[in-house]
Enzyme design. Sequence first.
Site, PDB file in Angstrom:
ATOM      1  N   ASP A  50       0.864  -1.180   0.000  1.00 45.67           N
ATOM      2  CA  ASP A  50       0.000   0.000   0.000  1.00 45.67           C
ATOM      3  C   ASP A  50       0.905   1.236   0.000  1.00 45.67           C
ATOM      4  OD1 ASP A  50      -2.273   1.657   0.460  1.00 45.67           O
ATOM      5  OD2 ASP A  50      -3.185   0.041   1.617  1.00 45.67           O
TER       6      ASP A  50
ATOM      7  N   ASP B 295      -3.129   4.637  -2.459  1.00 48.45           N
ATOM      8  CA  ASP B 295      -4.170   5.212  -1.611  1.00 48.45           C
ATOM      9  C   ASP B 295      -4.682   6.537  -2.178  1.00 48.45           C
ATOM     10  OD1 ASP B 295      -5.422   5.022   1.131  1.00 48.45           O
ATOM     11  OD2 ASP B 295      -4.434   6.963   1.372  1.00 48.45           O
TER      12      ASP B 295
ATOM     13  N   GLU C 261      -6.814   3.543  -5.696  1.00 44.65           N
ATOM     14  CA  GLU C 261      -8.062   3.807  -4.968  1.00 44.65           C
ATOM     15  C   GLU C 261      -8.585   5.158  -5.423  1.00 44.65           C
ATOM     16  OE1 GLU C 261      -9.851   4.178  -0.448  1.00 44.65           O
ATOM     17  OE2 GLU C 261      -7.971   5.143  -0.938  1.00 44.65           O
TER      18      GLU C 261
ATOM     19  N   HIS D 215     -11.038  -2.466   4.633  1.00 42.13           N
ATOM     20  CA  HIS D 215     -10.892  -1.967   6.003  1.00 42.13           C
ATOM     21  C   HIS D 215     -11.648  -0.662   6.255  1.00 42.13           C
ATOM     22  CE1 HIS D 215      -8.126   0.124   3.484  1.00 42.13           C
ATOM     23  NE2 HIS D 215      -7.957   1.034   4.427  1.00 42.13           N
ATOM     24  N   ASP D 216     -12.264  -0.108   5.215  1.00 46.06           N
ATOM     25  CA  ASP D 216     -13.040   1.134   5.375  1.00 46.06           C
ATOM     26  C   ASP D 216     -14.542   0.889   5.269  1.00 46.06           C
ATOM     27  OD1 ASP D 216     -10.681   2.672   5.465  1.00 46.06           O
ATOM     28  OD2 ASP D 216     -10.626   2.864   3.292  1.00 46.06           O
TER      29      ASP D 216
HETATM   30  C1  GLC Z   1      -7.929   5.531   2.186  1.00 47.98           C
HETATM   31  C2  GLC Z   1      -7.709   4.414   3.165  1.00 47.98           C
HETATM   32  C3  GLC Z   1      -8.260   4.829   4.489  1.00 47.98           C
HETATM   33  C4  GLC Z   1      -7.522   6.051   4.948  1.00 47.98           C
HETATM   34  C5  GLC Z   1      -7.566   7.162   3.898  1.00 47.98           C
HETATM   35  C6  GLC Z   1      -6.551   8.223   4.174  1.00 47.98           C
HETATM   36  O1  GLC Z   1      -9.268   5.762   1.923  1.00 47.98           O
HETATM   37  O2  GLC Z   1      -8.259   3.234   2.671  1.00 47.98           O
HETATM   38  O3  GLC Z   1      -8.194   3.809   5.445  1.00 47.98           O
HETATM   39  O4  GLC Z   1      -8.067   6.532   6.143  1.00 47.98           O
HETATM   40  O5  GLC Z   1      -7.285   6.681   2.615  1.00 47.98           O
HETATM   41  O6  GLC Z   1      -5.251   7.746   3.923  1.00 47.98           O
END
Ligand code: GLC
Length: 556
Positions: free
Chosen positions: A99, A200, A251, A324-325
């Site tokens: 990541d 990310d 993402e 995880h979100d």
């Molecule tokens: C992404 C991650 C999340 C994090 C955010 C800020 O959405 O998946 O867990 O809080 O980015 O880095």
Amino acid sequence: MSQEEWWRTATVYQIYPKSFCDSNNKGTGDIQGIISKLDYLKMLGVDAIWLTPVYQSPMIDNGYDIADYYSINPDFGTMSDFDNLLEEAKSRGIRLIMDIVVNHTSTQHHWFQSALGNKDSEYRDYYIWKDPVNGKEPTNWQSKFGGNAWEMDELTGQYYLHLFAKEQADLNWENPKVRQEVKDIISFWAEKGVDGFRLDVINLISKQQDFLDDEKGDGRCFYTDGPRVHEYLQEISQDVFQKYGSVTVGEMSSTTLEHCQQYSSSDGMELSMVFNFHHLKADYPNGQKWTKAPFDFIQLKSIFNHWQTGLNGKGWGALFWCNHDQPRVVSRLGNDQEYRELSAKMLASTIHMMQGTPYIYQGEEIGMTNPHYTSIDQYRDLESTNMYDIMVNQDKSVSHDEMIEILDQKSRDNSRTPMQWDDSLYAGFSKGVPWLSVANNYKEINAKQVIEDSNSVFYFYQKLIKLRKDIDVITSGDYTDLFPEHKELFCYQRQNETHRLIAIHNYYDNEVGICLDLTGKEARYILSNYEDVEGSIPQNQMVLRPYECRVVLITK
Ligand code: GLC
């Protein structure tokens, strides 16, 4: 399909290390814990692991606040543990995806520490600083975790931008030195032999430079899929990803299909594939996450239709329900009581029969549920506790009891509870008290139990992973929603030159009849979550039982 494109028929398993497996009983998971479970993952049959951040971090946002991109957080282990993991995974034919969080760094990163309070620091321009406007924040942009997105640097009188927590300062990608640092970081991990990268919130890196107030929204229109984002991705891709043959998944926050077609275009100029989240907003009425609401089934299908047809031949998507979100899908769209196993399987089939690369989030393969916490003290996630404070204490827009119900549905901690390995104390995750409470149902729902039950959710996932490798139409076929307006069934067709695949899913707990065209040289069931279906010859007319799914393969 070229060798480099192994990921088009692959399935990825996401590990959230803090909650996966604790090797030394401190209550938090670690790298040695992961190594001890590689045989389990091998048995499941996944091709790659996506490891969420394990770098040095103050852990304000559980590692998404990186203080040093070149070292491992001692809570997770050492660099030699990491090397060991890479080697052990490779020896089992499992690839590793890291990541990379480079929209922002932790404010503990030495770049930020040097930049803070010092306009002359060589790192000042690594971040985004602005003077106050009318004695206040430079713009009205909102942080994704609540509150204004600017924080004052008292010594210099300027504000810095943080789209997430105030401890996560946004990097200034306009600065070529920042881009060079990012390339150096990624190269370091690629040199180690890492196979790919999950990037990310990567579509937020390019901000519109005039920094205006957002009259209509929270500011996202000024930095989502921003003006230079494709240029930046092409630069990194050319200088790093293409050089190492890395698989990449971006993402994409609040993105559009058009941008994703370009991000994941098969010309390989930017990324291999994208995560988008539109289908996970079917339970956000009017786009509002912090509400308790049922999901809109027709909307859910229409979003999948838009993305499946829109990416076909133009780009490539990641297929996922959980991470995880996100809350656990069986609690969210299925039935986590009476029909837990059936609905978990039915939901898995829905996305695994689509085009893209499926991602399984730890525990999904055993049908883990939301923990249904009853007290705010059980939550650890800063987004959840911030929103509680804002909505209950500051705005008083909801009561305490209402917020507990909202968190039960929407909190990110729903998926972060410790992995349920067996029925011993703390579910075999650790012998120490876990950092976040284990869900009460661990005695019935755990990995040991599913492995012993040949009809379990685990073996259903194992089968899905294998089907993708064996049946080409799952990867290559186009997509048609056969009944977009049907209120209970999600039924779509995948088709290539030689085959049709029809996937039928009942999202409710009542029986539903359906009539389908199954003509062809041969038609057979390749999957179902009810044991009496597989092996029998499909009839044009069928009745789907509660949460039933059936997949028919037709040779044309
Ligand atoms: C992404 C991650 C999340 C994090 C955010 C800020 O959405 O998946 O867990 O809080 O980015 O880095």
